[in-house]
Design a protein around this motif. Structure first.
Motif, PDB file in Angstrom:
ATOM      1  N   ARG A   6       0.828  -1.205   0.000  1.00  0.00           N
ATOM      2  CA  ARG A   6       0.000   0.000   0.000  1.00  0.00           C
ATOM      3  C   ARG A   6       0.866   1.259   0.000  1.00  0.00           C
ATOM      4  O   ARG A   6       0.562   2.235  -0.689  1.00  0.00           O
ATOM      5  CB  ARG A   6      -0.928  -0.009   1.212  1.00  0.00           C
ATOM      6  CG  ARG A   6      -1.913   1.151   1.225  1.00  0.00           C
ATOM      7  CD  ARG A   6      -2.927   1.017   2.348  1.00  0.00           C
ATOM      8  NE  ARG A   6      -3.857   2.132   2.328  1.00  0.00           N
ATOM      9  CZ  ARG A   6      -4.916   2.232   1.553  1.00  0.00           C
ATOM     10  NH1 ARG A   6      -5.196   1.249   0.708  1.00  0.00           N
ATOM     11  NH2 ARG A   6      -5.707   3.290   1.594  1.00  0.00           N
ATOM     12  N   ASN A  58      -6.167   5.269 -11.553  1.00  0.00           N
ATOM     13  CA  ASN A  58      -5.155   4.995 -10.535  1.00  0.00           C
ATOM     14  C   ASN A  58      -4.559   3.599 -10.734  1.00  0.00           C
ATOM     15  O   ASN A  58      -3.340   3.418 -10.718  1.00  0.00           O
ATOM     16  CB  ASN A  58      -5.774   5.127  -9.145  1.00  0.00           C
ATOM     17  CG  ASN A  58      -4.756   5.041  -8.025  1.00  0.00           C
ATOM     18  OD1 ASN A  58      -4.139   4.003  -7.808  1.00  0.00           O
ATOM     19  ND2 ASN A  58      -4.595   6.135  -7.295  1.00  0.00           N
ATOM     20  N   CYS A  75      -3.805   5.382  -3.553  1.00  0.00           N
ATOM     21  CA  CYS A  75      -4.589   4.142  -3.511  1.00  0.00           C
ATOM     22  C   CYS A  75      -6.062   4.344  -3.820  1.00  0.00           C
ATOM     23  O   CYS A  75      -6.915   3.574  -3.366  1.00  0.00           O
ATOM     24  CB  CYS A  75      -4.423   3.448  -2.160  1.00  0.00           C
ATOM     25  SG  CYS A  75      -2.738   2.914  -1.811  1.00  0.00           S
ATOM     26  N   MET A 124       3.919   5.862  -5.532  1.00  0.00           N
ATOM     27  CA  MET A 124       3.847   5.948  -6.993  1.00  0.00           C
ATOM     28  C   MET A 124       2.724   6.887  -7.421  1.00  0.00           C
ATOM     29  O   MET A 124       2.865   7.650  -8.383  1.00  0.00           O
ATOM     30  CB  MET A 124       3.642   4.547  -7.584  1.00  0.00           C
ATOM     31  CG  MET A 124       4.839   3.621  -7.413  1.00  0.00           C
ATOM     32  SD  MET A 124       4.505   1.924  -7.932  1.00  0.00           S
ATOM     33  CE  MET A 124       4.410   2.120  -9.712  1.00  0.00           C
ATOM     34  N   ASN A 125       1.608   6.839  -6.707  1.00  0.00           N
ATOM     35  CA  ASN A 125       0.452   7.667  -7.053  1.00  0.00           C
ATOM     36  C   ASN A 125       0.741   9.158  -6.905  1.00  0.00           C
ATOM     37  O   ASN A 125       0.286   9.968  -7.725  1.00  0.00           O
ATOM     38  CB  ASN A 125      -0.746   7.305  -6.189  1.00  0.00           C
ATOM     39  CG  ASN A 125      -1.300   5.915  -6.436  1.00  0.00           C
ATOM     40  OD1 ASN A 125      -2.007   5.373  -5.601  1.00  0.00           O
ATOM     41  ND2 ASN A 125      -0.973   5.311  -7.566  1.00  0.00           N
ATOM     42  N   ARG A 131       2.339   1.750  -3.529  1.00  0.00           N
ATOM     43  CA  ARG A 131       1.337   2.295  -4.448  1.00  0.00           C
ATOM     44  C   ARG A 131       1.083   3.770  -4.165  1.00  0.00           C
ATOM     45  O   ARG A 131       0.986   4.587  -5.085  1.00  0.00           O
ATOM     46  CB  ARG A 131       0.037   1.499  -4.345  1.00  0.00           C
ATOM     47  CG  ARG A 131      -1.052   2.024  -5.273  1.00  0.00           C
ATOM     48  CD  ARG A 131      -2.191   1.049  -5.408  1.00  0.00           C
ATOM     49  NE  ARG A 131      -3.244   1.568  -6.288  1.00  0.00           N
ATOM     50  CZ  ARG A 131      -4.228   0.846  -6.797  1.00  0.00           C
ATOM     51  NH1 ARG A 131      -4.307  -0.441  -6.519  1.00  0.00           N
ATOM     52  NH2 ARG A 131      -5.143   1.399  -7.578  1.00  0.00           N
ATOM     53  N   SER A 132       1.010   4.124  -2.900  1.00  0.00           N
ATOM     54  CA  SER A 132       0.783   5.522  -2.523  1.00  0.00           C
ATOM     55  C   SER A 132       1.910   6.417  -3.033  1.00  0.00           C
ATOM     56  O   SER A 132       1.664   7.498  -3.577  1.00  0.00           O
ATOM     57  CB  SER A 132       0.662   5.648  -1.006  1.00  0.00           C
ATOM     58  OG  SER A 132      -0.449   4.933  -0.515  1.00  0.00           O
ATOM     59  N   HIS A 178      -2.294   3.371 -13.999  1.00  0.00           N
ATOM     60  CA  HIS A 178      -0.998   4.034 -13.840  1.00  0.00           C
ATOM     61  C   HIS A 178      -0.114   3.295 -12.839  1.00  0.00           C
ATOM     62  O   HIS A 178       1.107   3.215 -13.013  1.00  0.00           O
ATOM     63  CB  HIS A 178      -1.200   5.485 -13.415  1.00  0.00           C
ATOM     64  CG  HIS A 178      -1.373   6.420 -14.556  1.00  0.00           C
ATOM     65  ND1 HIS A 178      -0.334   7.121 -15.115  1.00  0.00           N
ATOM     66  CD2 HIS A 178      -2.472   6.753 -15.280  1.00  0.00           C
ATOM     67  CE1 HIS A 178      -0.771   7.855 -16.130  1.00  0.00           C
ATOM     68  NE2 HIS A 178      -2.071   7.657 -16.241  1.00  0.00           N
ATOM     69  N   THR A 179      -0.708   2.735 -11.800  1.00  0.00           N
ATOM     70  CA  THR A 179       0.077   2.000 -10.808  1.00  0.00           C
ATOM     71  C   THR A 179       0.754   0.788 -11.425  1.00  0.00           C
ATOM     72  O   THR A 179       1.970   0.599 -11.292  1.00  0.00           O
ATOM     73  CB  THR A 179      -0.813   1.541  -9.634  1.00  0.00           C
ATOM     74  OG1 THR A 179      -1.344   2.682  -8.959  1.00  0.00           O
ATOM     75  CG2 THR A 179      -0.012   0.697  -8.643  1.00  0.00           C
ATOM     76  N   TYR A 180      -0.021  -0.041 -12.127  1.00  0.00           N
ATOM     77  CA  TYR A 180       0.516  -1.314 -12.614  1.00  0.00           C
ATOM     78  C   TYR A 180       1.212  -1.204 -13.968  1.00  0.00           C
ATOM     79  O   TYR A 180       1.927  -2.127 -14.368  1.00  0.00           O
ATOM     80  CB  TYR A 180      -0.581  -2.378 -12.620  1.00  0.00           C
ATOM     81  CG  TYR A 180      -0.978  -2.755 -11.217  1.00  0.00           C
ATOM     82  CD1 TYR A 180      -0.159  -3.576 -10.446  1.00  0.00           C
ATOM     83  CD2 TYR A 180      -2.127  -2.235 -10.630  1.00  0.00           C
ATOM     84  CE1 TYR A 180      -0.488  -3.892  -9.136  1.00  0.00           C
ATOM     85  CE2 TYR A 180      -2.471  -2.544  -9.313  1.00  0.00           C
ATOM     86  CZ  TYR A 180      -1.639  -3.378  -8.576  1.00  0.00           C
ATOM     87  OH  TYR A 180      -1.960  -3.673  -7.261  1.00  0.00           O
ATOM     88  N   LEU A 215       6.328  -5.371 -10.881  1.00  0.00           N
ATOM     89  CA  LEU A 215       4.960  -5.208 -11.361  1.00  0.00           C
ATOM     90  C   LEU A 215       4.502  -6.386 -12.208  1.00  0.00           C
ATOM     91  O   LEU A 215       3.348  -6.836 -12.089  1.00  0.00           O
ATOM     92  CB  LEU A 215       4.840  -3.908 -12.165  1.00  0.00           C
ATOM     93  CG  LEU A 215       4.975  -2.612 -11.357  1.00  0.00           C
ATOM     94  CD1 LEU A 215       4.971  -1.405 -12.298  1.00  0.00           C
ATOM     95  CD2 LEU A 215       3.857  -2.482 -10.332  1.00  0.00           C
ATOM     96  N   GLN A 268      11.443  -2.193 -10.761  1.00  0.00           N
ATOM     97  CA  GLN A 268      10.013  -1.927 -10.800  1.00  0.00           C
ATOM     98  C   GLN A 268       9.308  -2.823 -11.814  1.00  0.00           C
ATOM     99  O   GLN A 268       8.254  -3.407 -11.533  1.00  0.00           O
ATOM    100  CB  GLN A 268       9.753  -0.466 -11.162  1.00  0.00           C
ATOM    101  CG  GLN A 268       8.273  -0.149 -11.322  1.00  0.00           C
ATOM    102  CD  GLN A 268       7.984   0.933 -12.351  1.00  0.00           C
ATOM    103  OE1 GLN A 268       7.486   1.977 -11.995  1.00  0.00           O
ATOM    104  NE2 GLN A 268       8.291   0.682 -13.615  1.00  0.00           N
TER     105      GLN A 268
END
Length: 259
Positions: free
Chosen positions: A35, A119, A113, A41-42, A38-39, A122-124, A61, A57
């Protein structure tokens, strides 16, 4: 590196980018670490990163996506004509392109998150996607208009490309102008797919949710627009991707009634 070692490396790298993160400690549990990553990266601004980071990375992923299970769009049974219906995580779908419901800034969702598709994609996809989108927007020089489409690589997603489109935001009563803009989103995405030689496209439920487009009407517009376009198109397969049971029921009924 093990997957846990990759996770720790990525977190420590991103924390080291800013002094404001100096008080953040590495969480103890795997779920909390994921978490946090992800935060980070966001909220990260679009900027370059080291080749070593990208290598780690990308490995991280792709492992995470594979662990969730990848669905091959070619194995989905059509419900009507060349149109398929699939409920699941669009970031795990292998196809020509998935459609991202973007915002006018086009560089993704910056809320840590958040549950929106922007979201998740873009994260994955990885940090490369935000940087690529930022470059496109800098070249364009203005926010992305509603109802258009832009194509990028998919980076670490199992699809080949991502088609980004900004859907209409419904403010108050649904207007015909909102419906026209939503039709434009589907048309422009399909045109962009053909221009790039993409033969299978997976659409999310554009503009529903936080953009407040009524789910039933949005599905009707999606099916009608795609069905009409496919009559003169070389696109081999269109997948309507849904996440909620409500949307699954709506699309099942519409596609079956018109079958």
């Amino acid at each position: 590196m093990t997957q846990n070692e990759r996770l720790e490396y990525l977190i420590r790298y991103l924390l080291s980018e800013s002094e404001r993160y100096s008080d953040i400690k590495l969480p103890e549990t795997d779920a909390e670490r994921k978490r946090l990553l992800r935060s980070l990266m966001n909220v990260r601004d679009p900027k370059t990163v080291s080749e070593e980071f990208l290598k780690v990375q990308d490995e991280y992923l792709r492992y995470e996506t594979a662990a969730k299970g990848i669905t091959d769009a070619e194995k989905l049974a059509p419900v009507r004509g060349r149109m398929c219906l699939w409920q699941g995580d669009i970031t795990t779908l292998r196809c020509g392109a998935i459609v991202n419901a973007a915002n006018s800034g086009m560089t993704g969702c910056y809320y840590p998150c958040h549950g929106c598709i922007d979201n998740a994609i873009h994260t994955y996809a990885g940090v490369q996607l935000r940087l690529r989108c930022a470059d496109m927007m800098e070249e364009q020089g203005c926010p992305e208009p509603t109802g258009r489409a832009k194509v990028t690589d998919a980076y670490n997603l199992p699809c080949d490309y991502i088609i980004h489109t900004v859907g209409p935001i419904v403010r108050g009563r649904l207007r015909e102008a909102d419906c026209d803009m939503l039709r434009s989103c589907y048309l422009e995405c399909l045109k962009a797919a053909e221009e790039n030689g993409i033969v299978s496209v997976a659409f999310c439920c554009i503009s529903t949710g936080e953009f407040r487009f009524p789910n039933e009407r949005a599905a009707e517009i999606a099916v009608d627009t795609v069905e009409e376009y496919l009559k003169k198109s070389r696109i081999e397969r269109v997948i309507f991707n849904v996440f909620k049971d409500t949307d699954l029921s709506i699309y099942k009924r519409i596609l079956t009634e018109r079958g």
